[in-house]
Design an enzyme around this catalytic site. Structure first.
Site, short mmCIF file in Angstrom:
data_model
loop_
_atom_site.label_atom_id
_atom_site.label_comp_id
_atom_site.label_asym_id
_atom_site.label_seq_id
_atom_site.Cartn_x
_atom_site.Cartn_y
_atom_site.Cartn_z
N ARG A 104 1.25 -1.15 -0.05
CA ARG A 104 0.16 0.34 -0.15
C ARG A 104 1.22 1.46 -0.45
NH1 ARG A 104 -4.21 0.36 4.27
NH2 ARG A 104 -2.98 1.05 5.65
N THR A 108 -1.39 7.58 -0.72
CA THR A 108 -2.69 7.57 -0.59
C THR A 108 -3.34 6.14 -0.68
OG1 THR A 108 -1.70 5.66 -3.28
CG2 THR A 108 -1.67 8.24 -3.42
N ASP A 200 0.41 -3.50 12.51
CA ASP A 200 0.77 -4.33 10.27
C ASP A 200 1.17 -5.15 10.68
OD1 ASP A 200 2.44 -2.28 8.72
OD2 ASP A 200 2.87 -4.68 8.67
N ASP A 203 5.00 -6.25 9.13
CA ASP A 203 5.89 -6.29 10.19
C ASP A 203 5.65 -7.22 11.26
OD1 ASP A 203 6.88 -3.75 8.76
OD2 ASP A 203 6.02 -2.15 9.86
C1 PRP Z 1 -1.29 -4.87 4.86
C2 PRP Z 1 -2.16 -6.15 3.77
C3 PRP Z 1 -2.66 -6.42 3.38
C4 PRP Z 1 -2.96 -4.65 3.51
C5 PRP Z 1 -4.74 -4.50 3.65
O1 PRP Z 1 0.32 -5.24 3.36
O2 PRP Z 1 -0.93 -7.48 4.67
O3 PRP Z 1 -1.99 -6.80 2.26
O4 PRP Z 1 -2.09 -4.13 3.63
O5 PRP Z 1 -5.26 -3.09 3.22
P1 PRP Z 1 -6.12 -2.38 1.84
O6 PRP Z 1 -7.45 -3.35 2.67
O7 PRP Z 1 -6.32 -0.77 2.39
O8 PRP Z 1 -5.68 -3.24 0.67
P2 PRP Z 1 0.92 -4.31 3.50
O9 PRP Z 1 0.01 -2.92 2.20
O10 PRP Z 1 1.55 -2.97 4.74
O11 PRP Z 1 1.78 -4.95 2.80
P3 PRP Z 1 3.44 -5.92 3.65
O12 PRP Z 1 3.11 -7.31 3.33
O13 PRP Z 1 4.23 -5.99 2.40
O14 PRP Z 1 3.35 -4.70 4.46
N1 URA Z 2 -2.47 -2.98 7.01
C1 URA Z 2 -1.99 -4.06 8.14
O1 URA Z 2 -1.09 -4.63 8.60
N2 URA Z 2 -2.87 -3.50 8.95
C2 URA Z 2 -3.86 -2.85 9.24
O2 URA Z 2 -4.17 -2.32 10.12
C3 URA Z 2 -4.29 -2.56 8.06
C4 URA Z 2 -3.51 -2.57 6.72
#
Ligand code: PRP
Ligand code: URA
Length: 209
Positions: A104, A108, A200, A203
């Site tokens: 994400r 944005t 997160d 993380d």
């Molecule tokens: C997190 C999570 C989802 C997304 C959800 O990933 O694992 O993929 O956010 O958010 P959304 O429904 O608003 O799209 P992130 O983008 O943080 O990436 P990562 O798994 O690489 O940390």
């Molecule tokens: N992605 C995450 O990892 N946690 C949230 O709460 C939302 C998006």
């Protein structure tokens, strides 16, 4: 219209509490996500079709049931979806695994796709797209779009925690995709995080940040 299933099994809810707890460290978090994914896979496979085959027990010939129908593909959304794959494979070891890489954009909140690799027989498989979090729904929708563009016809989406906003977004964009959730939370905060959520997911799973 898409169906939404919220799993209220006590074991799932118990483990989810410790997944949410900020004092749970990376090792335990990872183990719990794996365990909940297995329990969810048990529930999500409830509608798998069966057929009779002839076998012989030590006592007599018998008809007995085996799985039939479509083969399964598991597609984690990178990164955090990876944490759910092994737990599902414990119950469906013959499944193939594809990957969709999305992150994400922090400004944005829009998902950006950076990787995709799927099994070659996309049209034949029933896919389970997995990600611990369904927040705005942007990542799930882009991942499902990507699968459909490549020919996938049968898709389920499975996550640990969803916000109502994310559920509505996936239902609106993909009315043919059923959604399986361990817990439906209250809302999103101003940063697009699920409240109360678990923070997160990537993380916490990989010990980054
Ligand atoms: C997190 C999570 C989802 C997304 C959800 O990933 O694992 O993929 O956010 O958010 P959304 O429904 O608003 O799209 P992130 O983008 O943080 O990436 P990562 O798994 O690489 O940390
Ligand atoms: N992605 C995450 O990892 N946690 C949230 O709460 C939302 C998006």
């Amino acid at each position: 219209m898409a169906k939404v299933y919220v799993f209220d099994h006590p074991l799932i809810q118990h483990k989810l509490t410790y997944i949410r707890d900020k004092n749970t460290g990376t090792k335990e978090f990872r183990e719990l996500v794996d365990e909940v994914a297995t329990l969810m896979a048990f529930e999500i496979t409830r509608d798998m079709s069966l057929e009779d085959i002839e076998i012989e027990t030590p006592v007599c010939p018998a008809k007995s049931k085996v799985l039939s129908g479509k083969k399964i593909g598991i597609v984690p959304i990178l990164r955090a979806g990876i944490g759910m794959v092994d737990g599902i494979l414990k119950l469906i070891p013959a499944a193939k695994v594809g990957h969709v890489g999305l992150y994400r954009d922090p400004e944005t909140l829009m998902p950006v796709e950076y990787y995709i690799k799927l099994p070659s027989d996309v049209e034949e498989r029933e896919f389970i797209v997995v990600d611990p979090m369904l927040a705005t729904g942007g990542s799930a929708n882009v991942a499902i779009d990507s699968l459909k563009k490549r020919g996938a016809k049968h898709i389920k989406f499975m996550c640990l925690i969803a916000a109502p906003e994310g559920v509505d977004a996936v239902k609106a964009a993909h009315p043919d995709v059923d959604i399986y959730i361990a817990a439906l939370d209250e809302k999103l905060n101003d940063h697009g995080y699920i409240v109360p959520g678990l923070g997160d997911a990537g993380d916490r799973l990989f010990g980054t940040k």
